[in-house]
Design an enzyme around this catalytic site. Structure first.
Site, PDB file in Angstrom:
ATOM      1  N   GLU A  53       0.850  -1.189   0.000  1.00 32.15           N
ATOM      2  CA  GLU A  53       0.000   0.000   0.000  1.00 32.15           C
ATOM      3  C   GLU A  53       0.882   1.233   0.000  1.00 32.15           C
ATOM      4  O   GLU A  53       1.918   1.273   0.677  1.00 32.15           O
ATOM      5  CB  GLU A  53      -0.918   0.005   1.227  1.00 32.15           C
ATOM      6  CG  GLU A  53      -1.728   1.266   1.432  1.00 32.15           C
ATOM      7  CD  GLU A  53      -2.631   1.592   0.254  1.00 32.15           C
ATOM      8  OE1 GLU A  53      -2.617   2.763  -0.174  1.00 32.15           O
ATOM      9  OE2 GLU A  53      -3.325   0.683  -0.253  1.00 32.15           O
ATOM     10  N   ASP A  94      -6.559  -4.937  -6.076  1.00 32.44           N
ATOM     11  CA  ASP A  94      -7.682  -4.039  -5.790  1.00 32.44           C
ATOM     12  C   ASP A  94      -7.242  -2.605  -6.073  1.00 32.44           C
ATOM     13  O   ASP A  94      -7.108  -1.781  -5.158  1.00 32.44           O
ATOM     14  CB  ASP A  94      -8.119  -4.205  -4.331  1.00 32.44           C
ATOM     15  CG  ASP A  94      -9.366  -3.401  -3.996  1.00 32.44           C
ATOM     16  OD1 ASP A  94     -10.027  -2.902  -4.923  1.00 32.44           O
ATOM     17  OD2 ASP A  94      -9.672  -3.274  -2.795  1.00 32.44           O
ATOM     18  N   CYS A 123     -13.405  -1.218  -9.350  1.00 36.95           N
ATOM     19  CA  CYS A 123     -14.496  -0.266  -9.169  1.00 36.95           C
ATOM     20  C   CYS A 123     -14.817   0.466 -10.463  1.00 36.95           C
ATOM     21  O   CYS A 123     -15.696   1.332 -10.477  1.00 36.95           O
ATOM     22  CB  CYS A 123     -14.168   0.736  -8.062  1.00 36.95           C
ATOM     23  SG  CYS A 123     -12.652   1.675  -8.329  1.00 36.95           S
TER      24      CYS A 123
END
Length: 406
Positions: free
Chosen positions: A291, A336, A363
């Site tokens: 991340e 993701d 998304c």
């Protein structure tokens, strides 16, 4: 031809749905992307933007309505007003069909799949429990020059003061944030509101270089995958209360992590997928979370500190892969990425690590389709695809795809 001009009104017949909450129409060969319309309708549309090759417009009068048209429950979900909800004029079942059609169109046009392949995948968008209203657990209100909190017009920075947002969680709707309560925010650019799955409710005022907690805690608790999470109100978390467990369930079912395996959680945020993967791979397995956002890294390290088999890497995913901060072999990868997608470089490096399965959580169907084309170009295939309506009343849709080699 002279073409349409901004603010011009034109009568037209609406055709198929398109990404972005639009439908497609044509006027003298010119492509028009129309909001607030439905396929098959005859409408009067007002041009809002003119671009080379296409224009955008709002349906301001419906001359012949489609059977799936309903009255929007919110008075602000109309042309020239709030731009947050794209599909309030569409019946609930038709919203799911709309999003399914957009996903299929992106998979064929951008992803290179054939219609028969989409049929074989049985591409469908599923509703989540909770209904179409009152689901959004995080709402950021913009503040206008008069200090009033509201929501933005479509593709605009203009603030529309509102008295209530109907898709907001009931606890957020009850907060004294909006104009009818007399609230004013003269020193803020935005007001963030949170109603967590553990019952915390918080209001934070945002200004350049300054964040002020107005009410509630500075950190909120969320509950998902059998754990309680503690997060700053600014940290990313899924805004639909059922989203976290739904997505984790799909990833685990599709990839089937096994005891002793190695897994990567790329763009891992606070560690939702990493925690679930760690539970499946067990003490003999290993999970690496990557991340870049500082608050996400901090949240992951704090919330996963009881899982010593999870390593948290603070880096951009492409950097961690290119500089061999993380290296294969790996068994399962969860991708993701943000709305822009993972990109060809990341896809190539993931494939080179030799996983047996990749779960891609997307998304944005267009970004997913572009990355899918890279996977298929490297000899991989889309073996399964789930679609979820995590954002009812809007054009957004979440996908979980299973990619396998060969």
């Amino acid at each position: 031809m002279s073409g349409l001009e901004e603010a011009e009104r034109v009568e037209l017949t609406v055709a198929a749905v398109a990404p972005g909450g639009h439908c497609v129409a044509r006027v003298d060969g010119q492509v028009v992307f129309v909001r607030h319309a439905l396929p098959g309708e005859r409408v009067v549309a007002e041009v809002t933007e003119v671009h080379r090759g296409f224009v955008r417009a709002d349906a301001v009068t419906v001359l012949e309505a489609a059977p799936d048209r309903v009255a929007p429950p919110c008075p602000y979900a109309r042309p020239g007003r709030c731009g947050g909800c794209d599909l309030q004029h569409v019946a609930p079942d038709a919203q799911l069909r709309w999003k399914t059609a957009v996903v299929r169109e992106q998979l064929t046009r951008l992803g290179g799949l054939e219609e028969a392949e989409c049929d074989a995948l049985d591409v469908q968008v599923e509703a989540l429990p909770g209904g179409l209203l009152g689901w959004r657990s995080r709402v950021r209100y913009a503040v206008d020059a008069a200090g009033r909190a509201g929501l933005l017009k479509h593709r605009s920075h203009e603030v529309v003061p509102v008295d209530r947002c109907l898709i907001a969680h009931p606890a957020i709707q009850d907060l004294p944030v909006l104009t009818p309560t007399g609230a004013r925010w003269p020193d803020a650019d935005a007001v963030e509101t949170v109603a967590s799955t553990a019952g915390d409710v918080a209001v934070t005022a945002l200004a350049p270089g300054r964040t002020r907690v107005v009410s509630g805690p500075g950190r909120v608790r969320e509950r998902a995958v059998g754990r309680e999470w503690s997060l700053p109100t600014s940290s990313f978390w899924q805004v639909h209360p059922a989203a976290a467990d739904t997505l984790v369930g799909a990833v685990l079912e599709l990839t089937g992590p096994r005891p002793g395996e190695t897994a990567w959680d790329l763009y891992g945020g606070a560690g939702l997928f990493a925690a679930a993967l760690a539970d499946r791979v067990g003490a003999a397995g290993r999970v690496t979370l990557v991340e870049a956002a500082g608050d996400g890294v901090t949240a992951a390290r704090e919330n996963l500190r009881d899982l010593p088999r999870v390593e948290v890497v603070a880096a951009r995913v492409e950097t961690a892969l290119a500089r061999r901060r993380i290296t294969g072999p790996v068994d399962v990868v969860v991708l993701d990425p943000p709305r822009s997608g993972a990109g060809a470089r990341v896809v190539r490096d993931v494939v080179a690590a030799g996983p047996r399965a990749v779960a891609y959580v997307a998304c944005d169907p267009a970004a997913f389709a572009r990355d899918l084309r890279v996977f298929t170009g490297l000899g991989w295939r889309l073996a399964a695809l789930r679609g979820y309506d995590l954002f009812p009343m809007t054009q957004h849709v979440e996908l979980v795809g299973l990619l396998l080699p060969g």
